[in-house]
Write a protein that holds these residues in place. Structure first.
Motif, mmCIF file in Angstrom:
data_model
loop_
_atom_site.group_PDB
_atom_site.id
_atom_site.type_symbol
_atom_site.label_atom_id
_atom_site.label_comp_id
_atom_site.label_asym_id
_atom_site.label_seq_id
_atom_site.Cartn_x
_atom_site.Cartn_y
_atom_site.Cartn_z
ATOM 1 N N GLU A 15 0.817 -1.210 0.000
ATOM 2 C CA GLU A 15 0.000 0.000 0.000
ATOM 3 C C GLU A 15 0.854 1.263 0.000
ATOM 4 O O GLU A 15 0.476 2.275 -0.600
ATOM 5 N N ARG A 16 2.010 1.241 0.645
ATOM 6 C CA ARG A 16 2.906 2.402 0.615
ATOM 7 C C ARG A 16 3.367 2.677 -0.805
ATOM 8 O O ARG A 16 3.451 3.837 -1.233
ATOM 9 N N ARG A 58 1.741 1.675 -3.587
ATOM 10 C CA ARG A 58 0.566 2.090 -4.364
ATOM 11 C C ARG A 58 0.235 3.552 -4.092
ATOM 12 O O ARG A 58 -0.071 4.323 -5.006
ATOM 13 N N ALA A 59 0.319 3.936 -2.795
ATOM 14 C CA ALA A 59 0.037 5.317 -2.423
ATOM 15 C C ALA A 59 1.039 6.272 -3.066
ATOM 16 O O ALA A 59 0.663 7.319 -3.604
ATOM 17 N N ALA A 70 0.236 6.835 -6.586
ATOM 18 C CA ALA A 70 -1.016 7.570 -6.776
ATOM 19 C C ALA A 70 -0.927 9.003 -6.274
ATOM 20 O O ALA A 70 -1.914 9.748 -6.333
ATOM 21 N N GLY A 71 0.236 9.398 -5.746
ATOM 22 C CA GLY A 71 0.394 10.753 -5.234
ATOM 23 C C GLY A 71 -0.206 10.973 -3.864
ATOM 24 O O GLY A 71 -0.497 12.105 -3.479
ATOM 25 N N ILE A 72 -0.404 9.885 -3.119
ATOM 26 C CA ILE A 72 -0.960 9.973 -1.759
ATOM 27 C C ILE A 72 0.207 9.986 -0.768
ATOM 28 O O ILE A 72 0.962 9.011 -0.689
ATOM 29 N N PRO A 73 0.393 11.074 -0.014
ATOM 30 C CA PRO A 73 1.584 11.176 0.833
ATOM 31 C C PRO A 73 1.567 10.263 2.053
ATOM 32 O O PRO A 73 2.622 9.860 2.547
ATOM 33 N N PHE A 91 -1.205 7.468 4.755
ATOM 34 C CA PHE A 91 -2.490 6.834 5.036
ATOM 35 C C PHE A 91 -2.416 6.203 6.425
ATOM 36 O O PHE A 91 -1.334 6.058 6.999
ATOM 37 N N THR A 138 3.699 6.392 5.439
ATOM 38 C CA THR A 138 3.913 7.305 4.323
ATOM 39 C C THR A 138 4.010 6.559 2.998
ATOM 40 O O THR A 138 4.417 5.389 2.959
ATOM 41 N N GLY A 139 3.643 7.225 1.925
ATOM 42 C CA GLY A 139 3.788 6.640 0.594
ATOM 43 C C GLY A 139 5.261 6.517 0.212
ATOM 44 O O GLY A 139 6.111 7.259 0.720
ATOM 45 N N THR A 174 8.126 6.324 -2.984
ATOM 46 C CA THR A 174 8.475 6.498 -4.390
ATOM 47 C C THR A 174 9.953 6.153 -4.558
ATOM 48 O O THR A 174 10.688 6.050 -3.578
#
Length: 244
Positions: free
Chosen positions: A107-108, A110-111, A114-117, A119, A152-153, A155
């Motif tokens: 999920e990190r 994927r987030a 997707a630009g999600i900082p 969750f 945190t997401g 990258t």
């Protein structure tokens, strides 16, 4: 428009690597590992890497080669496995390991793609996984409250993925277990390179069958079809044939 297809893994990595970079690499165990790209990364001899992925290979296979070459300073993973070099380096404090529950790691990534900082998840609350992280209560449908930990997401500067099939625009199809982490890692890279077993013309893949859209893929290289290894072969004696 220039072609996304490169002649070799070394060419596909050219100009994309630098010391201190973060690399996300696909794979689940030994399935779906971009072996040619991993070996090209080893040969590039880039240092102080942060490697993100489910695991760091196993002895003599996959990202193990980059680790054994002394190129990695930190790994963000879910499963350390039986990687003896990783174990020794960690115990000697030569390498940093950031452990993640497997679903949280997925999920990190994927987030991040997707630009999600960040969750919140219940997984890891009340354990050392939550140490130093923000926690918060949220209501359940029945009105009760549960504690959640913020993650945190993720990258990466470069993502390396392995797919079964790609068209020339980079639309990807994965096979079976290799689909576990590769799609999230593909989307989480600022530059993503796909190693594939087959390249087909645009329009050859049914749009409903595309797992990673080509917008996420910057470079494509045809795999050299290295042998598919089994991490732990387990067999039993074959039963004797009955006389007919």
């Amino acid at each position: 428009m220039s072609s996304k297809i490169y002649k070799s893994a070394a060419e596909a990595l050219k100009g994309a690597t630098f010391d201190g970079m973060a690399v996300a690499a696909g794979g689940f165990g030994l399935c779906g590992v971009p072996l040619d790209l991993v070996m090209a990364l080893r040969d590039a001899n880039t240092k102080n890497l942060t490697v993100i992925g489910n695991n760091v290979g196993c002895d003599q296979h996959g990202m193990w080669h980059v680790l054994a070459n002394g190129q990695i300073k930190k790994v963000i993973l879910s499963y350390a496995g039986d990687n003896k070099i990783l174990e020794q380096a960690f115990m000697k404090k030569e390498i940093d390991i950031e452990f993640n529950p497997q679903g949280t790691l997925a999920e990190r990534l994927r987030a991040g793609g997707a630009g999600i900082p960040a969750f919140f998840t219940r997984t890891g609350y009340g354990t050392i996984i939550a140490d130093g992280k923000e926690t918060r209560q949220f209501p359940n449908p029945d009105g009760t409250m549960d504690w959640y930990v913020m993650e945190t997401g993720l990258t990466a500067d470069v993502s390396l993925v392995k797919a079964w099939k790609a068209d020339t625009e980079g639309n990807l199809v994965y096979r079976k277990t290799s689909r576990n982490f590769n799609p999230m890692i593909a989307s989480a890279g600022r530059l993503t390179i796909a190693e594939v077993e087959e390249i087909v013309p645009v329009g050859s893949i049914d749009p409903d069958s595309v797992h990673t859209p080509g917008i996420f893929i910057d470079r494509i290289v045809l795999s050299t079809k290295q042998p598919k290894h089994i991490e732990r072969p387990t067999t039993r004696p074959r039963a004797a044939k009955e006389n007919v």
